[in-house]
Design a protein around this motif. Structure first.
Motif, PDB file in Angstrom:
ATOM      1  N   GLY A 123      15.063   5.222 -13.602  1.00 43.46           N
ATOM      2  CA  GLY A 123      13.568   5.603 -14.391  1.00 43.46           C
ATOM      3  C   GLY A 123      12.425   5.547 -13.550  1.00 43.46           C
ATOM      4  N   PHE A 124      12.814   4.129 -13.048  1.00 40.88           N
ATOM      5  CA  PHE A 124      12.011   2.782 -12.587  1.00 40.88           C
ATOM      6  C   PHE A 124      11.676   3.814 -11.039  1.00 40.88           C
ATOM      7  N   ALA A 125      10.651   3.636 -10.349  1.00 38.57           N
ATOM      8  CA  ALA A 125       9.879   3.739  -9.524  1.00 38.57           C
ATOM      9  C   ALA A 125      10.395   2.332  -7.895  1.00 38.57           C
ATOM     10  N   TYR A 126      11.673   2.707  -6.902  1.00 39.20           N
ATOM     11  CA  TYR A 126      11.381   1.571  -5.797  1.00 39.20           C
ATOM     12  C   TYR A 126      10.953   1.226  -4.845  1.00 39.20           C
ATOM     13  N   VAL A 127      10.260   0.731  -5.037  1.00 42.51           N
ATOM     14  CA  VAL A 127       9.403   0.361  -2.990  1.00 42.51           C
ATOM     15  C   VAL A 127      10.203   0.179  -2.291  1.00 42.51           C
ATOM     16  N   GLU A 128      10.405   0.656  -0.489  1.00 44.76           N
ATOM     17  CA  GLU A 128      10.526  -0.186   0.315  1.00 44.76           C
ATOM     18  C   GLU A 128       9.816  -0.631   1.367  1.00 44.76           C
ATOM     19  N   LEU A 129       9.703  -2.038   1.408  1.00 48.46           N
ATOM     20  CA  LEU A 129       8.786  -2.753   1.964  1.00 48.46           C
ATOM     21  C   LEU A 129       9.421  -3.138   3.461  1.00 48.46           C
ATOM     22  N   PRO A 130       8.975  -3.559   4.553  1.00 48.02           N
ATOM     23  CA  PRO A 130       8.902  -4.077   5.913  1.00 48.02           C
ATOM     24  C   PRO A 130       9.403  -4.874   6.786  1.00 48.02           C
ATOM     25  N   GLY A 131      11.062  -6.314   5.738  1.00 47.18           N
ATOM     26  CA  GLY A 131      11.408  -7.226   5.842  1.00 47.18           C
ATOM     27  C   GLY A 131      11.763  -8.276   4.491  1.00 47.18           C
ATOM     28  N   PRO A 132      11.376  -9.086   4.579  1.00 46.10           N
ATOM     29  CA  PRO A 132      11.983  -9.569   3.798  1.00 46.10           C
ATOM     30  C   PRO A 132      10.437 -10.575   3.397  1.00 46.10           C
ATOM     31  N   GLU A 133       9.753 -10.997   4.729  1.00 45.26           N
ATOM     32  CA  GLU A 133       8.298 -10.944   4.658  1.00 45.26           C
ATOM     33  C   GLU A 133       7.481 -10.163   5.111  1.00 45.26           C
ATOM     34  N   PRO A 134       7.390  -9.370   4.354  1.00 41.91           N
ATOM     35  CA  PRO A 134       6.342  -7.659   4.982  1.00 41.91           C
ATOM     36  C   PRO A 134       4.957  -8.421   5.112  1.00 41.91           C
ATOM     37  N   SER A 135       4.336  -7.882   5.972  1.00 41.38           N
ATOM     38  CA  SER A 135       2.869  -8.684   6.435  1.00 41.38           C
ATOM     39  C   SER A 135       2.164  -7.159   5.805  1.00 41.38           C
ATOM     40  N   LEU A 136       0.870  -7.204   5.573  1.00 44.31           N
ATOM     41  CA  LEU A 136       0.212  -6.617   4.096  1.00 44.31           C
ATOM     42  C   LEU A 136      -1.186  -7.197   5.874  1.00 44.31           C
ATOM     43  N   ALA A 137      -1.231  -7.585   6.183  1.00 45.29           N
ATOM     44  CA  ALA A 137      -2.577  -7.856   7.222  1.00 45.29           C
ATOM     45  C   ALA A 137      -2.821  -6.927   8.024  1.00 45.29           C
ATOM     46  N   LEU A 138      -4.166  -6.781   7.929  1.00 45.65           N
ATOM     47  CA  LEU A 138      -4.666  -5.893   8.794  1.00 45.65           C
ATOM     48  C   LEU A 138      -4.383  -5.948  10.229  1.00 45.65           C
ATOM     49  N   THR A 139      -3.146  -4.448  10.920  1.00 43.18           N
ATOM     50  CA  THR A 139      -3.364  -5.259  12.481  1.00 43.18           C
ATOM     51  C   THR A 139      -3.087  -3.730  12.568  1.00 43.18           C
ATOM     52  N   PRO A 140      -3.233  -3.432  13.712  1.00 44.57           N
ATOM     53  CA  PRO A 140      -3.016  -2.625  14.402  1.00 44.57           C
ATOM     54  C   PRO A 140      -2.255  -1.775  13.988  1.00 44.57           C
ATOM     55  N   ALA A 141      -2.784  -0.623  13.975  1.00 47.48           N
ATOM     56  CA  ALA A 141      -1.409   0.418  13.642  1.00 47.48           C
ATOM     57  C   ALA A 141      -1.084   1.355  14.363  1.00 47.48           C
TER      58      ALA A 141
END
Length: 594
Positions: free
Chosen positions: A124-142
């Motif tokens: 019943g839990f929501a699992y979120v897939e993040l890109p890589g072992p050290e995902p960056s949430l920094a603001l970079t050009p998308a």
């Protein structure tokens, strides 16, 4: 496992990788059923001791979405964002993104929102897939450059270096345009494509252009954009498809976007035939605030005036009030022991500041905020002239008001609006120029059948959602509108869907930590319904009504409500004036979710 809202590429743009391609990390977040429709749930993922703020949202179709809890515009949290029709909107400045793709749908952001794949497991839990072992949430050009160079003979020329120009380049380079892009701008290197909205809000930004640059020099280089800076376009050869420059050169185009903006009214006789003027406006110490150099000069002059110096701001609109707040804040006007300026006085012809834009109710509340911070006002008065200083006749000495009184002044800032700069288009066959602005169609095209477009302050466009007592065409001096209009022109050039400017106007200001947000744009209204408090610490929402129609909503310290109102207008589900008045505190957020 049921898979929900798997991220997919938007349109056809290649994406810039935020991190190297590595094995993704799957994070267990919250019970999926706890994420209510139209609401947001926050979760902080801990990966290797690093914290990554996430946000989960459920749209009306039941789909679950996950993103970073950080708006790509200014990096502010999206915790109180507004979810509607498959999109999320930032509660602060209205940047809007698709929850499915992360694409920009409206507002000032230039970078898309990262979207992460979500699955709901048997537990019943929501699992979120993040890109890589050290995902960056920094603001970079998308959005990455669409190509390594021109692959066709098409040539887009953009005249101007403001928000509309930036929006056009962003859309062209992300959208697969294979031709060349040339920008012609009077600004010199480093002064082009800056966030001008920050200058009047914080005059110190005039000395820190790198900090307010919309994109880095490397960004422009990577996209192969040709920058002809310090140049002026003086004429358009329509039949030959060339723009002529002041230095005698010319640039060929297959499509042209004119985004020349406006010049600040100086009231010194240079604003054009029939424009109002004021004696003394050309004296040393009299300024306007339009460019980085203006902001830098105003702040330096105020500092030079010292603790006994007097600043007079002529004009109680958005720029005038922002400049007054900036000077008072930076020079510690409200601190009797540390103040670096003697006085800051705002002169306005209306009864209250902002009265023409948002009425006397909210305008009066913002006046009280200013007064609590040491700013004084002479409202209901007109600045008749600027008198020279007795000691230095070449400099300002006082502002003489229409009632004969004078305000001593070492620095005068004139905030009298702008004059649209559409002269370049006036000679284009078929172009319609009205009050300095040029008529465009919904795709920002100036003349049917020609690849000539206008965007930003100079564009008078057809209103997408006609409202009672409002004009059928209007011109906006809003950052969001200019950016969106540039994008629309670029889409039209590329022949893409969505080449229609139909955005709901949305603009904002912040002074002394107090935010004003406005959804919609009204020239006239019958009544204003104010809910909340307008006291020393205001927190209120104002509904501007024509008969039973709400045509505009403005808020003080209620940012998400203004964003929700914009969404209701966009979706055509605004409550009636009767519905609003039936409650002491109408809940716009709950109404939109319902």
């Amino acid at each position: 496992m049921a898979c929900c809202a798997v991220a997919k590429p938007p349109r056809s743009e290649p994406l810039a990788a935020a991190v190297p391609a590595t094995k993704p990390v799957v994070v267990r977040t919250v019970v999926a059923d706890s994420v209510a429709t139209g609401k947001l749930t926050t979760f902080v993922a801990d990966i290797g001791g690093k914290k990554f703020p996430l946000l989960l949202a459920r749209t009306a179709d039941g789909a679950l979405h996950a993103t970073a809890n950080r708006c790509p515009h200014y990096g502010l949290p999206l915790t109180k964002g507004v979810v509607a029709a498959g999109c999320i909107s930032c509660p602060f400045h209205g940047a809007q993104f698709s929850l499915e793709t992360g694409d920009i749908e409206d507002g000032p952001s230039m970078d898309k929102l990262p979207i992460y794949a979500v699955t709901v497991a048997a537990d019943g839990f929501a699992y979120v897939e993040l890109p890589g072992p050290e995902p960056s949430l920094a603001l970079t050009p998308a959005y990455a450059a669409a190509s390594d160079g021109a692959t066709s003979d098409a040539s887009v020329v953009i005249v101007g270096a403001g928000a509309a120009s930036q929006g056009a380049v962003e859309e062209l380079t992300a959208g697969g345009f294979g031709g060349s892009i040339t920008i012609i701008a009077r600004e010199g290197p480093g002064e082009n494509h800056i966030d001008r909205t920050k200058l009047s809000k914080n005059l110190s930004m005039g000395s820190d252009l790198e900090r307010i640059a919309l994109r880095s020099p490397a960004w422009w280089t990577a996209r192969g954009v040709r920058l002809l800076l310090g140049r002026t376009a003086v004429d358009i050869d329509v039949s030959g498809s060339h723009v002529r420059l002041s230095d005698g050169g010319s640039v060929r185009f297959t499509s042209l976007v004119v985004a020349t903006g406006g010049r600040a009214r100086r009231l010194d006789g240079s604003d054009g035939p029939g424009a109002p003027s004021m004696d003394g406006a050309s004296l040393l110490g009299a300024f306007v605030c339009k460019d980085a150099g203006d902001a830098k000069a105003i702040l330096q002059a105020a500092r030079d005036a010292g603790p006994r110096g007097n600043v007079v701001v002529v004009g109680a609109g958005f720029v005038g009030m922002e400049v007054a707040a900036s000077i008072a804040g930076l020079l510690l006007l409200a601190d009797p022991d540390e103040r670096q300026i003697g006085s800051v006085t705002v002169v306005g012809s209306s009864a209250e500041p902002f009265e023409r834009a948002i009425g006397p109710e909210l305008g009066g509340a913002m006046r009280a905020v200013h007064e609590a911070n040491g700013v004084t006002f002479r409202m209901g008065a007109r600045a008749a002239s600027i008198r020279p200083s007795d000691a230095a006749p070449e400099r300002v000495g006082a502002v003489r008001l229409s009632d004969g009184s004078e305000l001593p002044a070492d620095v005068v800032v004139i905030g009298a609006g702008i004059v649209p700069k559409a002269e370049l288009l006036a000679k284009v066959p078929g172009a319609v120029v009205e009050r300095g602005a040029v008529h465009v169609d919904a795709s920002m095209r100036v003349v049917a059948g020609r690849q000539i477009f206008a965007a930003g302050d100079i564009a008078m466009f057809p209103v997408a959602r006609p409202l009672p007592k409002q004009p059928a065409r209007m011109r906006l001096e809003h950052w969001n509108a200019a950016m969106s209009q540039g994008r629309v022109a670029a889409r039209a050039i590329m022949g893409k869907e969505g080449a229609v400017f139909d955005k709901v106007p949305f603009f904002s200001t912040g002074q002394f930590g107090t935010n004003v947000r406005v959804a919609g744009h009204a020239h006239k209204w019958d009544e204003v319904v104010v809910q909340g408090t307008l006291g020393p610490e205001p927190r209120a929402t104002a509904f501007y009504c024509v008969a039973d129609t709400v045509v505009m909503v403005a808020t003080i310290q209620n940012d998400p409500v203004a964003v929700a109102a914009r969404e209701a207008m966009r979706l055509g589900v605004m409550p009636t004036a009767s519905q609003v008045k039936a409650e002491d505190s109408f809940d716009m957020l709950a109404y939109l979710r319902a």
